[in-house]
Design an enzyme around this catalytic site. Sequence first.
Site, PDB file in Angstrom:
ATOM      1  N   PRO A 158       0.817  -1.220   0.000  1.00 49.55           N
ATOM      2  CA  PRO A 158       0.000   0.000   0.000  1.00 49.55           C
ATOM      3  C   PRO A 158       0.852   1.272   0.000  1.00 49.55           C
ATOM      4  O   PRO A 158       0.505   2.249  -0.659  1.00 49.55           O
ATOM      5  CB  PRO A 158      -0.824  -0.122   1.289  1.00 49.55           C
ATOM      6  CG  PRO A 158      -0.839  -1.571   1.605  1.00 49.55           C
ATOM      7  CD  PRO A 158       0.501  -2.077   1.162  1.00 49.55           C
ATOM      8  N   TYR A 159       1.950   1.256   0.738  1.00 49.49           N
ATOM      9  CA  TYR A 159       2.837   2.422   0.785  1.00 49.49           C
ATOM     10  C   TYR A 159       3.465   2.669  -0.582  1.00 49.49           C
ATOM     11  O   TYR A 159       3.521   3.816  -1.057  1.00 49.49           O
ATOM     12  CB  TYR A 159       3.913   2.201   1.839  1.00 49.49           C
ATOM     13  CG  TYR A 159       4.858   3.365   2.018  1.00 49.49           C
ATOM     14  CD1 TYR A 159       4.464   4.498   2.732  1.00 49.49           C
ATOM     15  CD2 TYR A 159       6.143   3.342   1.486  1.00 49.49           C
ATOM     16  CE1 TYR A 159       5.329   5.577   2.903  1.00 49.49           C
ATOM     17  CE2 TYR A 159       7.013   4.404   1.653  1.00 49.49           C
ATOM     18  CZ  TYR A 159       6.598   5.520   2.357  1.00 49.49           C
ATOM     19  OH  TYR A 159       7.458   6.587   2.515  1.00 49.49           O
ATOM     20  N   VAL A 160       3.925   1.594  -1.236  1.00 55.86           N
ATOM     21  CA  VAL A 160       4.505   1.713  -2.575  1.00 55.86           C
ATOM     22  C   VAL A 160       3.466   2.273  -3.547  1.00 55.86           C
ATOM     23  O   VAL A 160       3.753   3.178  -4.334  1.00 55.86           O
ATOM     24  CB  VAL A 160       5.043   0.351  -3.051  1.00 55.86           C
ATOM     25  CG1 VAL A 160       5.392   0.387  -4.532  1.00 55.86           C
ATOM     26  CG2 VAL A 160       6.264  -0.059  -2.223  1.00 55.86           C
TER      27      VAL A 160
END
Length: 255
Positions: A158-160
């Site tokens: 999700p961060y990527v």
Amino acid sequence: MSENRLLAGKVALITGASSGIGAAAARVFAREGAKVVLAARREDRLKEIVDELRAGGAEATYAVTDVTRPDDTAEAVQQAVTTFGRLDAAFNNAGWGVGRSPLHKMGDQLYDEIMDVNVRGIWNCLRDEIAAMLETGGGTIVNTSSVGGVVATPVAAPYVAAKHAVIGLTRAAAAEYAAQGIRVNAVAPGTTRTEVVEQWFAAVPGIEEQLHAATPQPRTADPREIAEAAAWLCSERSSFVTGVTMPVDGGFTMV
């Protein structure tokens, strides 16, 4: 002397300004002559930094802001306009990334929280900042992405995805508003010694050494180094630069 400073006389809004890269940016932007509005959720930290900056002769104020709330970002921008007359520059630095986990084990709530802060937060800020800058003939905006927005890193899907989206928003806004005098760029920090990263290093023995081994400049960045890049991108010395994502990563994405 003052006319040689990067941001002399400019009014700048900095989000995520209560710690880490944002707090470093508050100090760098003020040092370079900007009048600063600091935005974050922690009022005690904001007040402490504003008091420090004022003691050093800077013009500074703060707005308690949750970037996921459109009313909050609108109020932060309005505070800049009301207090200092306009908004010339913005560093949209507020972000969040924890909960490293394999994708197939990642819960919806964590995904939503990461996307909300890192993507919707930038969206909210851009919308309000651009509207204010159009009123005064232009400005400069820098968004904080990450090396995770340039290359994929494991157990952080999700961060990527969120940091890739920040780069997409940056490029879209840059293309749409360049002819109207608004430049929009991004910085992509490598591993930076913020409070969150310090906690990660403490929780995962050996991870810092692994990251150093993968970085041509084998060390962790100081938050000030990211802030210096953002200040340059917000200045007239980068006047023909827009739509760019600048890695500030010691060469990590080069290899």
